[in-house]
Design an enzyme around this catalytic site. Sequence first.
Site, PDB file in Angstrom:
ATOM      1  N   LYS A  23       0.849  -1.191   0.000  1.00 30.81           N
ATOM      2  CA  LYS A  23       0.000   0.000   0.000  1.00 30.81           C
ATOM      3  C   LYS A  23       0.883   1.240   0.000  1.00 30.81           C
ATOM      4  CE  LYS A  23      -1.861   2.378   3.311  1.00 30.81           C
ATOM      5  NZ  LYS A  23      -1.734   3.755   2.758  1.00 30.81           N
ATOM      6  N   GLU A  57      10.880   0.635   9.737  1.00 29.16           N
ATOM      7  CA  GLU A  57      11.850   1.712   9.491  1.00 29.16           C
ATOM      8  C   GLU A  57      11.096   3.008   9.722  1.00 29.16           C
ATOM      9  OE1 GLU A  57      13.629   4.532   8.669  1.00 29.16           O
ATOM     10  OE2 GLU A  57      13.713   4.197   6.508  1.00 29.16           O
ATOM     11  N   CYS A  78      14.083  10.722   6.806  1.00 33.94           N
ATOM     12  CA  CYS A  78      14.304  10.331   8.198  1.00 33.94           C
ATOM     13  C   CYS A  78      15.781  10.274   8.553  1.00 33.94           C
ATOM     14  CB  CYS A  78      13.629   8.994   8.495  1.00 33.94           C
ATOM     15  SG  CYS A  78      13.996   7.703   7.304  1.00 33.94           S
ATOM     16  N   GLU A 129      10.491  14.938  15.784  1.00 33.19           N
ATOM     17  CA  GLU A 129      10.789  15.000  14.357  1.00 33.19           C
ATOM     18  C   GLU A 129       9.955  16.078  13.674  1.00 33.19           C
ATOM     19  OE1 GLU A 129      11.789  11.692  10.987  1.00 33.19           O
ATOM     20  OE2 GLU A 129       9.949  11.408  12.120  1.00 33.19           O
TER      21      GLU A 129
END
Length: 476
Positions: free
Chosen positions: A175, A248, A282, A378
């Site tokens: 997806k 991840e 990231c 983040e």
Amino acid sequence: MVHTLQNFINGQFVPVMGSDSIEVVNPTNGETVALAPISEQADIAAAMSAAATAFQTWRRTTPRERQSLLLRLADAMEARSAELVEAQHRNTGQVRQMIADEEVAAGADQLRFFAGAARLLEGKSAGEYMDGFTSFVRREPVGVIAQVTPWNYPLLMAVWKIGPALAAGNTVVLKPSDTTPESTLVLADIAKDILPAGVFNVLLGNGATGAAMVEHKIPAMVSITGSVRAGIAVATGAAAGVKRAHLELGGKAPAVVFADADLGKTAQSIAEFSFFNAGQDCTAITRVLVEESAHDELVTALATAAQSLETGNEDESKNYFGPLNNVHHFNAVCKVVENIPEYATVVTGGKRVGDKGFFFEPTVVDGVRQTDDIVQHETFGPVITVQTFRTEEEAVELANDVDFALASSVWTSNHGTAMRVSRDLDFGAVWINTHIMLTAEMPHGGFKQSGYGKDLSMYGVEDYTRIKHVMSALDA
């Protein structure tokens, strides 16, 4: 023209059975370019069934056969590079040349690595570890893999998912992000004339679709690249079915800069590695930790370097990076900068670029403290913070004092410093006098809330295998 997208199941494109859909928006101008239907249980069941059926044959193909097909897929990706680039640009607004170089060309190269890796899986040698019995280890595919990819590198992340899984003999239901599905669907169209039906399937949908995929009884393993929040949800869903998970997740990468580094060169490199892809990476540098005596010089050089990196130009060739992916993320990044503490300073940037699309200036924020939200959480945008340290020990302590542990870098001319600090940094990757560089042969993955499991390398392929011990009596 706004067109309605379709799922790719069992080797063909099919309409989604549900009636709900999501508008896919071009972030360079805010215009809707496509409608992505939301897959429902019946769609998910069809894709999983196709993958399960295909697995019975695909698992028995030889490594040579899988290698040959993946090599053909890599060649076909490059042959249709322009189509892949345009499909992705419509959804991400990324600079076209960047997509061509960093996703199509790099993705094809990585597929070729995985093709070769299919023939290099290893295990213990056969032997008599008990008198009268011979033992050996079989390394086998896990089964059907449910995979979810993010919107920051849609095509490349699809390659990172399907490459090792298919090379190891698994089949896939993937997806893509609801905001960036089109390049993955072009990849599926390329694959339909190469891979057997059902080996690679694509489902459109939202977070609920991904959750339903994880909860479905067929997948033996789930894999996601995404936020910590999404990773926790996937891991939780996988645990309920005792399924393997490969995560991840986010990052908050520090660049630890010592005074003996070439500060001008270092500043330019840090700016480029921080603001690449609008900081939507990231592994991107988000925190600059600089030795106190070098602070002023480095900050000045960082500001100059940041100001040299353009975005939002109508002439795309002048842009170093494109827009933020969507209006919700754009607003979130704006809010982070608006809410910096009063003792911190925006040295450069901090504002929207232009009056259309989701472009944001490369931004450097100085004077932050370790406990600030902008340091701990983040941002995933073109925003970096600067802090100082006095000792090597303090630098490592500040660098490690976040919940993320994906990537980091050390900037110094002293070999001993580089070796000690790279040893002590608690991150899955440590670069020395560079950052963000990836190669197919080396593993990529983090610790702590950055997840577990490895992408790329032989370790990435092994993550998609299971180990079976076979023992035979010699006197039978």
